[in-house]
Design an enzyme around this catalytic site. Sequence first.
Site, PDB file in Angstrom:
ATOM      1  N   SER A   1     -51.078 -45.263 -30.823  1.00 63.19           N
ATOM      2  CA  SER A   1     -50.879 -46.551 -30.160  1.00 63.19           C
ATOM      3  C   SER A   1     -51.598 -46.567 -28.799  1.00 63.19           C
ATOM      4  CB  SER A   1     -49.370 -46.781 -29.988  1.00 63.19           C
ATOM      5  OG  SER A   1     -49.097 -47.765 -29.036  1.00 63.19           O
TER       6      SER A   1
ATOM      7  N   HIS B   1     -54.065 -43.011 -18.031  1.00 64.57           N
ATOM      8  CA  HIS B   1     -52.899 -43.603 -18.685  1.00 64.57           C
ATOM      9  C   HIS B   1     -51.671 -42.754 -18.375  1.00 64.57           C
ATOM     10  CE1 HIS B   1     -50.593 -45.808 -21.667  1.00 64.57           C
ATOM     11  NE2 HIS B   1     -50.027 -44.652 -21.938  1.00 64.57           N
TER      12      HIS B   1
ATOM     13  N   LYS C   1     -55.719 -48.517 -27.725  1.00 69.65           N
ATOM     14  CA  LYS C   1     -56.009 -49.433 -26.623  1.00 69.65           C
ATOM     15  C   LYS C   1     -56.986 -48.803 -25.637  1.00 69.65           C
ATOM     16  CE  LYS C   1     -51.623 -49.623 -26.369  1.00 69.65           C
ATOM     17  NZ  LYS C   1     -50.177 -49.757 -26.325  1.00 69.65           N
TER      18      LYS C   1
ATOM     19  N   ASP D   1     -52.109 -52.700 -33.027  1.00 69.69           N
ATOM     20  CA  ASP D   1     -51.091 -52.017 -32.216  1.00 69.69           C
ATOM     21  C   ASP D   1     -50.006 -52.987 -31.783  1.00 69.69           C
ATOM     22  OD1 ASP D   1     -49.961 -49.836 -30.607  1.00 69.69           O
ATOM     23  OD2 ASP D   1     -50.484 -51.167 -28.956  1.00 69.69           O
TER      24      ASP D   1
ATOM     25  N   ARG E   1     -42.254 -51.154 -34.707  1.00 68.50           N
ATOM     26  CA  ARG E   1     -41.636 -49.860 -34.363  1.00 68.50           C
ATOM     27  C   ARG E   1     -40.443 -50.065 -33.439  1.00 68.50           C
ATOM     28  NH1 ARG E   1     -46.056 -47.004 -31.487  1.00 68.50           N
ATOM     29  NH2 ARG E   1     -44.509 -45.401 -31.139  1.00 68.50           N
TER      30      ARG E   1
HETATM   31  N1  URA Z   1     -46.898 -46.771 -24.951  1.00 69.06           N
HETATM   32  C1  URA Z   1     -47.713 -47.287 -25.912  1.00 69.06           C
HETATM   33  O1  URA Z   1     -48.709 -47.942 -25.613  1.00 69.06           O
HETATM   34  N2  URA Z   1     -47.397 -47.039 -27.189  1.00 69.06           N
HETATM   35  C2  URA Z   1     -46.332 -46.310 -27.573  1.00 69.06           C
HETATM   36  O2  URA Z   1     -46.132 -46.128 -28.744  1.00 69.06           O
HETATM   37  C3  URA Z   1     -45.484 -45.793 -26.557  1.00 69.06           C
HETATM   38  C4  URA Z   1     -45.802 -46.033 -25.249  1.00 69.06           C
END
Ligand code: URA
Length: 446
Positions: free
Chosen positions: A184, A83, A188, A162, A169
């Site tokens: 967050s 990621h 995932k 999320d 947010r």
């Molecule tokens: N990427 C995400 O998946 N979540 C965040 O809060 C910020 C960047």
Amino acid sequence: MPDVVELIITKRDGGHLAPNDLRWLVQAYTHDEVPDYQMSAFLMAAFIRGLNEAEMDALTDAMLHSGRVLDLSDLPGRKVDKHSTGGVGDKVSLILAPLVAACGVPVPMISGRGLGHTGGTLDKLESIPGLRTDLSIEAFRRQLRELGVVMIGQTDEIAPADRKLYALRDVTGTIESIPLIAASILSKKLAEGADALVFDVKCGRGAFMQQEADARRLAETLVGIATRAGRPAVAWLTDMNVPLGRAVGNWPEVVESLRALRGDFEGIEDLIEVTLALAGEMLWLGGVAETPEAGRRLARAALTDGRAFERFCAMVRAQGGDVRVLERPETRPDAEPAGEVRAPDGIRGYVADLDARAVGRLAVHLGAGRRVKEDPVDPTAGLVLHRKPGDPVAPGDVLATLYTHRRDRLEDFQQALLAAYRFAETPPPARPLLLARYAEGRWRTP
Ligand code: URA
């Protein structure tokens, strides 16, 4: 049943919430039993007061279990994913996923769209004509079993909490919080069934974390939560002051990735350096390399001998994409250049600097990203940089080629790009790209 106002007040006053209370809050919000205004107040309290380790773990776990959690243990091999926290010109995933799969480590990847001035892997993939990223979970599993690599977008089934929290947010000034970002991302990433994770934490003016100290804290937080959730993880801190590689924008980045996948590294050595460092970690975590360094060597060989390119084409074909356009990508008829940016008179010497954030913002205006959520993305919009920091420059030299269908604004775009450059008589000092590695609770500088 906990009292929501009491939970908000506890966090507002700097207290800590019990894991079960946090789980209840996330569940109730996901099911519309807690309204947006109360959740906004909680998020702002959490943003200002922070979350401790137990709270972060509970929040991540609650968001993770708000949807389907994939179990890929019946598929052979240790699955590993990467990621990136987001940058400009960051097309690493397009190269890395098929590359690592070609070396024998399965990669189940769920990616996001562009955010602000940063690009998103999903938008890049979808710039390939016909390619679908909305596969069902069953198709995701099948492709991973057959090809060892699959790249899709977040589905309604994966971490729905999320989705809802992120949208809230985004409009309540609570994005840039390390615990909230980490929960967050991990809700995932832990849902997609990978056994181990590699994080590329971008740092600098083109990244969300501009200060190195913040980027380090984010890396430690991501690795900490992943490890406590039973997934070994490594983070690299990489520089994001200057765009990565030379292409910025969705299709232009696919074209550059194809060059890398064919082993043509000229002028994109920075992109290759980051890709190989992350690939080395993934191959090590996936158990096919003794060390990350040995993993880098395996990965380099798979780029130069064509295996990574073949795997990329197989993935595109499996996901419905047109592979013929990948053979001669520069001939795509709707990707004609709109104009060039040239070095003005009086400029002689070197490119001293190039502001990644300004370039990312320009790419959005060219059509490659979204200014508002509903904006369509122009798949072929973007730019290719012919001069980057350290390159010599003289009046009239082409600094960049612009691709846009908003041709009436070409002059503004040219000025904006020129303003992102700085020139000097002497070359700038070389800047390290791989800043530091974090694993097993320790930082190491390469
Ligand atoms: N990427 C995400 O998946 N979540 C965040 O809060 C910020 C960047």
